[in-house]
Design a protein around this motif. Structure first.
Motif, PDB file in Angstrom:
ATOM      1  N   ASP A  71     -79.251 -19.617  -7.451  1.00  0.00           N
ATOM      2  CA  ASP A  71     -78.821 -18.572  -6.506  1.00  0.00           C
ATOM      3  C   ASP A  71     -78.740 -17.210  -7.190  1.00  0.00           C
ATOM      4  O   ASP A  71     -78.887 -16.170  -6.539  1.00  0.00           O
ATOM      5  N   TRP A  72     -78.463 -17.219  -8.489  1.00  0.00           N
ATOM      6  CA  TRP A  72     -78.117 -15.986  -9.193  1.00  0.00           C
ATOM      7  C   TRP A  72     -79.312 -15.331  -9.893  1.00  0.00           C
ATOM      8  O   TRP A  72     -79.137 -14.354 -10.631  1.00  0.00           O
ATOM      9  N   VAL A  73     -80.512 -15.845  -9.682  1.00  0.00           N
ATOM     10  CA  VAL A  73     -81.680 -15.382 -10.439  1.00  0.00           C
ATOM     11  C   VAL A  73     -81.897 -13.881 -10.291  1.00  0.00           C
ATOM     12  O   VAL A  73     -82.099 -13.163 -11.283  1.00  0.00           O
ATOM     13  N   VAL A  83     -81.907 -13.716 -21.551  1.00  0.00           N
ATOM     14  CA  VAL A  83     -83.140 -13.542 -22.313  1.00  0.00           C
ATOM     15  C   VAL A  83     -84.327 -14.053 -21.501  1.00  0.00           C
ATOM     16  O   VAL A  83     -84.271 -15.120 -20.885  1.00  0.00           O
ATOM     17  N   ASP A  84     -85.408 -13.304 -21.498  1.00  0.00           N
ATOM     18  CA  ASP A  84     -86.664 -13.745 -20.889  1.00  0.00           C
ATOM     19  C   ASP A  84     -87.283 -14.834 -21.770  1.00  0.00           C
ATOM     20  O   ASP A  84     -87.550 -14.611 -22.956  1.00  0.00           O
ATOM     21  N   LEU A  85     -87.517 -16.007 -21.197  1.00  0.00           N
ATOM     22  CA  LEU A  85     -88.017 -17.143 -21.977  1.00  0.00           C
ATOM     23  C   LEU A  85     -89.539 -17.228 -22.031  1.00  0.00           C
ATOM     24  O   LEU A  85     -90.081 -18.166 -22.618  1.00  0.00           O
ATOM     25  N   SER A  86     -90.232 -16.273 -21.445  1.00  0.00           N
ATOM     26  CA  SER A  86     -91.685 -16.368 -21.320  1.00  0.00           C
ATOM     27  C   SER A  86     -92.383 -16.615 -22.648  1.00  0.00           C
ATOM     28  O   SER A  86     -93.218 -17.514 -22.782  1.00  0.00           O
ATOM     29  N   SER A 114     -90.911 -12.531 -15.496  1.00  0.00           N
ATOM     30  CA  SER A 114     -89.940 -13.079 -16.451  1.00  0.00           C
ATOM     31  C   SER A 114     -89.541 -14.495 -16.046  1.00  0.00           C
ATOM     32  O   SER A 114     -89.639 -14.878 -14.881  1.00  0.00           O
ATOM     33  N   ILE A 115     -89.058 -15.251 -17.026  1.00  0.00           N
ATOM     34  CA  ILE A 115     -88.506 -16.588 -16.786  1.00  0.00           C
ATOM     35  C   ILE A 115     -87.084 -16.563 -17.331  1.00  0.00           C
ATOM     36  O   ILE A 115     -86.872 -16.444 -18.532  1.00  0.00           O
ATOM     37  N   VAL A 116     -86.115 -16.670 -16.435  1.00  0.00           N
ATOM     38  CA  VAL A 116     -84.730 -16.390 -16.818  1.00  0.00           C
ATOM     39  C   VAL A 116     -83.911 -17.635 -17.138  1.00  0.00           C
ATOM     40  O   VAL A 116     -82.711 -17.536 -17.444  1.00  0.00           O
ATOM     41  N   GLY A 117     -84.512 -18.798 -17.112  1.00  0.00           N
ATOM     42  CA  GLY A 117     -83.790 -20.016 -17.452  1.00  0.00           C
ATOM     43  C   GLY A 117     -84.710 -21.213 -17.392  1.00  0.00           C
ATOM     44  O   GLY A 117     -85.885 -21.095 -17.007  1.00  0.00           O
ATOM     45  N   LEU A 302     -80.210 -23.810 -17.801  1.00  0.00           N
ATOM     46  CA  LEU A 302     -79.634 -23.272 -19.025  1.00  0.00           C
ATOM     47  C   LEU A 302     -80.328 -21.943 -19.298  1.00  0.00           C
ATOM     48  O   LEU A 302     -81.560 -21.873 -19.321  1.00  0.00           O
ATOM     49  N   SER A 303     -79.546 -20.896 -19.459  1.00  0.00           N
ATOM     50  CA  SER A 303     -80.089 -19.571 -19.762  1.00  0.00           C
ATOM     51  C   SER A 303     -79.452 -19.045 -21.036  1.00  0.00           C
ATOM     52  O   SER A 303     -78.292 -19.351 -21.342  1.00  0.00           O
TER      53      SER A 303
END
Length: 418
Positions: A71-73, A83-86, A114-117, A302-303
């Motif tokens: 929900d919080w993305v 952190v962006d996990l890309s 971006s990939i946020v988690g 997990l972020s």
């Protein structure tokens, strides 16, 4: 600011999450030898949001990793809180990435490149019921005698309500059904959307604007109000229950059936003091006469906190948790793993013989609108539900008022669906 020698994780308060993270860290530390000590702090939903966002714990370094709801993305991305996990996923992905996961579990965390988690705990909403009640020959005979039809998991909401009446036996501390109706910006919102979607409705009009006052929404909210107020069908504590408390009531044997997250079916099978082990069944969510069954796809990720002092270690731990072994460990602890290998694992299905159905629920699951202002919209829906339950005002009037409130928050450019 956290201490240099500790690795801090903000956890959504839930027994299986807490025990799994401890075991996953022990496993990770036996390999990584970071020398850091784990500090994992569990929070109820609102205090978790408070710590991560209002107190800016993700940015200022209070946490290394946090449990983040999909929900919080939009909010965490727009605020730069994680952190962006890309690049991590490109150069050092978890084993089997991306094909080891259903595609529906790899999309909600992607935003603007971006990939946020990374998905940690899965479980679309589904219909969860007591097989020992539904399959009991005496119950079947009595139901057929009373209603003239066979007792089966309900296809429609009217059947659902009828079965709730049939199994409602408060003198035995058995209630026909229950809802997670605690107004926290999540539970009642999810219920409203499922009632709307399964009746063929949508939250958005053809121009892309949120529109509450529709025939399908009137039907959805009318039903939800009526069933929640029906003391001959529902658990008396619904208004105080969130999804966890609803799951615990089911595991205690107090509820004949419910719509809740898949993970609570697992919990009812695996938790130490469950009263319904071996008696849990799942099926598709009921629908309206003109609708079809739909599920809701929301999951915990997990972020890595933007302010983490140990971001590289954090990714290595995140990657470790995403491994087949650790995903299976989470599931056996009572959470819901995200990997296809876990869903099809023989030992997992021996304990909870419905895991192989999980991928099917994903095929009909819908996600929440991706709006930066979604928390405000959810608050309006919460107020809408509370007013429907606590007042006698006409449903159409309540929905019209909700439209007026939405109009003050969203411009046309802001209203965009997933």
């Amino acid at each position: 600011m956290k201490r240099q020698g500790s690795f801090r994780i903000a956890i959504r308060k839930f027994g299986p999450f807490e025990s799994a993270i401890q075991k996953q860290w022990t496993s990770f530390e036996s390999i990584a030898h970071t020398g850091l000590s784990l500090e994992a702090e569990p929070f109820d939903l609102h205090p978790l949001q408070e710590s991560l966002f209002a107190q800016q714990g993700l940015v200022r370094g209070d946490w290394d990793i946090a449990f983040i709801n999909t929900d919080w993305v939009s909010s965490i991305h727009s605020s730069g809180a994680v952190v962006d996990l890309s690049s991590y996923l490109l150069f050092n992905p978890p084993e089997g990435y991306p094909h080891g996961w259903s595609d529906s579990l790899l999309q909600l965390q992607k935003i603007d490149g971006s990939i946020v988690g990374f998905p940690y705990h899965d479980g679309p909403e589904c219909f969860i019921y007591r097989k020992d009640l539904f399959d009991n020959p005496q119950e079947k005979a009595e139901y057929k005698k009373r209603y003239g039809i066979s007792l089966n998991p309900p296809r429609t909401w009217q059947e659902f309500w009828q079965i709730a009446h049939f199994f409602h036996r408060p003198q035995e501390k058995l209630y026909g059904t229950a809802f997670a109706a605690f107004p926290d910006g999540h539970n009642t919102v999810y219920d409203f959307l499922l009632q709307l979607w399964t009746r063929g409705g949508d939250l958005f009009d053809q121009s892309g604007k949120i529109c509450f006052n529709t025939p399908e929404a009137i039907e959805a909210l009318t039903f939800y109000r009526a069933v929640l107020q029906d003391q001959a069908a529902v658990h008396p504590a619904c208004r105080k229950m969130d999804s966890v408390q609803l799951g615990l009531a089911f595991a205690a044997g107090e509820v004949a059936m419910m719509v809740n997250w898949f993970g609570f079916a697992t919990m009812a099978e695996t938790m130490e003091n469950t009263n319904v082990r071996g008696r849990v069944g799942i099926a598709n969510i009921p629908h309206g006469e003109k609708g079809t069954s739909t599920s809701l796809n929301i999951y915990w990720m997990l972020s890595i906190a933007a302010g983490s002092l140990h971001s590289d270690i954090a990714y290595k731990f995140l990657r470790h948790c995403a491994s087949a072994e650790m995903d299976r460990l989470l599931t056996l602890e009572g959470g819901t793993g995200c990997r296809k290998s876990t869903w099809n694992d023989a030992a997992v299905n021996q304990i909870a013989p419905f895991y192989r159905q999980l991928e099917g629920f994903h095929s009909t699951a819908r996600g929440l609108p991706r709006l930066t202002q979604w928390p405000q919209a959810a608050s309006i829906i919460d107020d809408l539900i509370v007013s429907a339950i606590e007042t006698k005002r006409q449903i159409s009037e309540l929905l019209k008022n909700a439209d007026e409130k939405i109009a003050t928050i969203f411009s046309q450019d802001d209203n965009a669906t997933l």
